[in-house]
Design a protein around this motif. Structure first.
Motif, PDB file in Angstrom:
ATOM      1  N   GLY A 130     -55.563 108.941  -9.290  1.00  0.00           N
ATOM      2  CA  GLY A 130     -55.503 108.074  -8.190  1.00  0.00           C
ATOM      3  C   GLY A 130     -54.563 107.002  -8.322  1.00  0.00           C
ATOM      4  O   GLY A 130     -54.834 105.889  -7.454  1.00  0.00           O
ATOM      5  N   ASP A 131     -53.693 106.953  -9.240  1.00  0.00           N
ATOM      6  CA  ASP A 131     -52.617 105.780  -9.556  1.00  0.00           C
ATOM      7  C   ASP A 131     -51.241 106.384  -9.821  1.00  0.00           C
ATOM      8  O   ASP A 131     -50.831 106.322 -10.799  1.00  0.00           O
ATOM      9  CB  ASP A 131     -53.273 105.175 -10.820  1.00  0.00           C
ATOM     10  N   PRO A 132     -50.831 106.785  -8.882  1.00  0.00           N
ATOM     11  CA  PRO A 132     -49.627 107.373  -9.089  1.00  0.00           C
ATOM     12  C   PRO A 132     -48.369 106.688  -9.387  1.00  0.00           C
ATOM     13  O   PRO A 132     -48.423 105.447  -9.068  1.00  0.00           O
ATOM     14  CB  PRO A 132     -49.330 108.337  -7.871  1.00  0.00           C
ATOM     15  N   TYR A 133     -47.036 107.327 -10.043  1.00  0.00           N
ATOM     16  CA  TYR A 133     -46.205 106.358 -10.226  1.00  0.00           C
ATOM     17  C   TYR A 133     -45.240 106.322  -8.996  1.00  0.00           C
ATOM     18  O   TYR A 133     -45.328 107.518  -8.120  1.00  0.00           O
ATOM     19  CB  TYR A 133     -45.112 107.061 -11.448  1.00  0.00           C
ATOM     20  N   GLY A 134     -44.489 105.337  -8.839  1.00  0.00           N
ATOM     21  CA  GLY A 134     -43.682 105.261  -7.784  1.00  0.00           C
ATOM     22  C   GLY A 134     -42.090 105.417  -7.946  1.00  0.00           C
ATOM     23  O   GLY A 134     -41.393 105.502  -7.102  1.00  0.00           O
ATOM     24  N   LEU A 135     -41.783 105.716  -9.230  1.00  0.00           N
ATOM     25  CA  LEU A 135     -40.392 105.753  -9.806  1.00  0.00           C
ATOM     26  C   LEU A 135     -40.703 106.289 -11.182  1.00  0.00           C
ATOM     27  O   LEU A 135     -41.214 106.151 -11.858  1.00  0.00           O
ATOM     28  CB  LEU A 135     -39.873 104.413  -9.593  1.00  0.00           C
ATOM     29  N   VAL A 136     -39.584 107.310 -11.548  1.00  0.00           N
ATOM     30  CA  VAL A 136     -39.152 107.761 -12.696  1.00  0.00           C
ATOM     31  C   VAL A 136     -37.854 107.295 -13.161  1.00  0.00           C
ATOM     32  O   VAL A 136     -36.950 107.784 -12.417  1.00  0.00           O
ATOM     33  CB  VAL A 136     -39.642 109.353 -12.720  1.00  0.00           C
ATOM     34  N   VAL A 137     -37.706 106.919 -14.504  1.00  0.00           N
ATOM     35  CA  VAL A 137     -36.510 106.506 -14.776  1.00  0.00           C
ATOM     36  C   VAL A 137     -36.235 107.225 -15.989  1.00  0.00           C
ATOM     37  O   VAL A 137     -37.035 107.178 -17.079  1.00  0.00           O
ATOM     38  CB  VAL A 137     -36.396 105.019 -15.183  1.00  0.00           C
ATOM     39  N   SER A 160     -38.855  94.545  -7.536  1.00  0.00           N
ATOM     40  CA  SER A 160     -38.710  94.069  -6.076  1.00  0.00           C
ATOM     41  C   SER A 160     -38.049  94.983  -5.100  1.00  0.00           C
ATOM     42  O   SER A 160     -38.238  95.095  -3.806  1.00  0.00           O
ATOM     43  CB  SER A 160     -37.543  92.940  -6.048  1.00  0.00           C
ATOM     44  N   TRP A 161     -37.766  96.428  -5.804  1.00  0.00           N
ATOM     45  CA  TRP A 161     -37.361  97.361  -4.917  1.00  0.00           C
ATOM     46  C   TRP A 161     -38.158  98.002  -3.988  1.00  0.00           C
ATOM     47  O   TRP A 161     -39.458  98.441  -4.456  1.00  0.00           O
ATOM     48  CB  TRP A 161     -36.676  98.558  -5.938  1.00  0.00           C
ATOM     49  N   ASN A 162     -37.848  98.320  -2.778  1.00  0.00           N
ATOM     50  CA  ASN A 162     -38.722  98.918  -1.734  1.00  0.00           C
ATOM     51  C   ASN A 162     -38.436 100.374  -1.876  1.00  0.00           C
ATOM     52  O   ASN A 162     -37.611 100.878  -1.592  1.00  0.00           O
ATOM     53  CB  ASN A 162     -38.248  98.286  -0.292  1.00  0.00           C
ATOM     54  N   PRO A 163     -39.660 101.232  -2.376  1.00  0.00           N
ATOM     55  CA  PRO A 163     -39.640 102.570  -2.398  1.00  0.00           C
ATOM     56  C   PRO A 163     -39.441 103.215  -1.181  1.00  0.00           C
ATOM     57  O   PRO A 163     -38.915 104.486  -0.902  1.00  0.00           O
ATOM     58  CB  PRO A 163     -40.783 103.097  -3.083  1.00  0.00           C
ATOM     59  N   HIS A 164     -39.470 102.423  -0.100  1.00  0.00           N
ATOM     60  CA  HIS A 164     -39.257 103.270   1.388  1.00  0.00           C
ATOM     61  C   HIS A 164     -37.896 103.243   2.030  1.00  0.00           C
ATOM     62  O   HIS A 164     -37.371 103.737   2.698  1.00  0.00           O
ATOM     63  CB  HIS A 164     -40.258 102.661   2.329  1.00  0.00           C
ATOM     64  N   ASP A 165     -37.027 102.431   1.000  1.00  0.00           N
ATOM     65  CA  ASP A 165     -35.685 102.135   1.438  1.00  0.00           C
ATOM     66  C   ASP A 165     -34.955 103.003   0.513  1.00  0.00           C
ATOM     67  O   ASP A 165     -34.449 102.708  -0.606  1.00  0.00           O
ATOM     68  CB  ASP A 165     -35.242 100.818   1.089  1.00  0.00           C
ATOM     69  N   ARG A 166     -34.679 104.378   0.839  1.00  0.00           N
ATOM     70  CA  ARG A 166     -34.220 105.410   0.044  1.00  0.00           C
ATOM     71  C   ARG A 166     -32.704 105.239   0.291  1.00  0.00           C
ATOM     72  O   ARG A 166     -32.060 105.992  -0.615  1.00  0.00           O
ATOM     73  CB  ARG A 166     -34.567 106.765   0.232  1.00  0.00           C
TER      74      ARG A 166
END
Length: 240
Positions: free
Chosen positions: A73-80, A234-240
């Motif tokens: 229940g704690d997913p990642y928002g980004l993979v680098v 600071s990056w907004n993940p909804h701004d693809r």
């Protein structure tokens, strides 16, 4: 809305690359063991994973980490995807940073009498993943990285002829490594955006170990992540 609490999974091939990234992150970190993988957790936002060499093992390891996080229940928002890479001279000299606006599998397909056909032309799958444009733009501005195509290969380039052939097929290619596409495939399967940034340790072409600058490339990776973390936070993940 900001992503200061967005959890980021950073995938490298080997522990030396993982440790180079860790030196730029807050705190001493701690080990977190999951089924099939072991993570280095830095602060509240970053998990570092030495995912293994090659696209298949990298994809399997990253997928395991993504699945465990989602089930918790704690997913990642980004993979680098990150580490060192071979650079196409003179576009990406040794010591430079390269940032992928396209992550492309260079040898996924078929050899024919007329040349190489990517798997997409055979009617299957994909060969390219594109990181979010806004994140690529902000990362390039923060780190000074060169932006272009980063190729993923299962067999690293060891001749001038192979380097020239790859560049002819992929004119915008700056570097090659062995994990990015596998990491991107796993991220895409989980609906998570991906970024790939690499430090160039050697020129592509004949394998000349005396020309490799692995230590300098790892140091460049640490410096890059010191500049990159404010962007990720600071990056907004909804701004693809």
């Amino acid at each position: 809305m900001t992503t200061s609490r967005t959890r980021v999974l950073v995938a490298t091939a080997v522990p030396a690359e993982r440790d180079a990234v860790a030196r730029a992150l807050p705190g001493p970190g701690r080990e977190v063991r999951l089924p099939g993988v072991s993570l280095h957790r830095a602060g509240e936002s970053y998990d570092l994973l030495a995912a293994g060499v090659g696209p298949a093992l990298a994809a399997a390891s990253v997928s395991a980490a993504l699945t465990a996080a989602a089930l918790r229940g704690d997913p990642y928002g980004l993979v680098v995807s990150t580490g060192i890479a071979g650079g196409f001279a003179p576009a990406a000299p040794v010591g430079s940073l390269v940032l992928a606006d396209e992550i492309t599998a260079a040898d996924l397909g078929a050899e024919t009498a007329d040349g190489f056909l990517p798997v997409t032309e055979l009617g299957f799958g994909t060969v390219t993943h594109r990181p979010p444009e806004s994140l690529v733009r902000e990362t390039a501005a923060a780190t000074g990285a060169l932006t272009g195509v980063v190729l993923t290969v299962s067999t690293v380039t060891g001749t001038a002829a192979r380097a020239a052939a790859l560049r002819a097929l992929h004119p915008r290619a700056l570097a090659e490594a062995m994990e990015g596409f596998g990491v991107a495939e796993a991220a895409a399967a989980h609906g998570v955006p991906v970024l790939e940034i690499r430090a160039v340790s050697n020129p592509l072409g004949p394998r000349d170990r005396d020309a490799w600058r692995i230590g300098a490339a790892l140091a460049a990776l640490t410096t890059a992540f010191g500049k990159l973390t404010p962007v990720l936070e600071s990056w907004n993940p909804h701004d693809r």
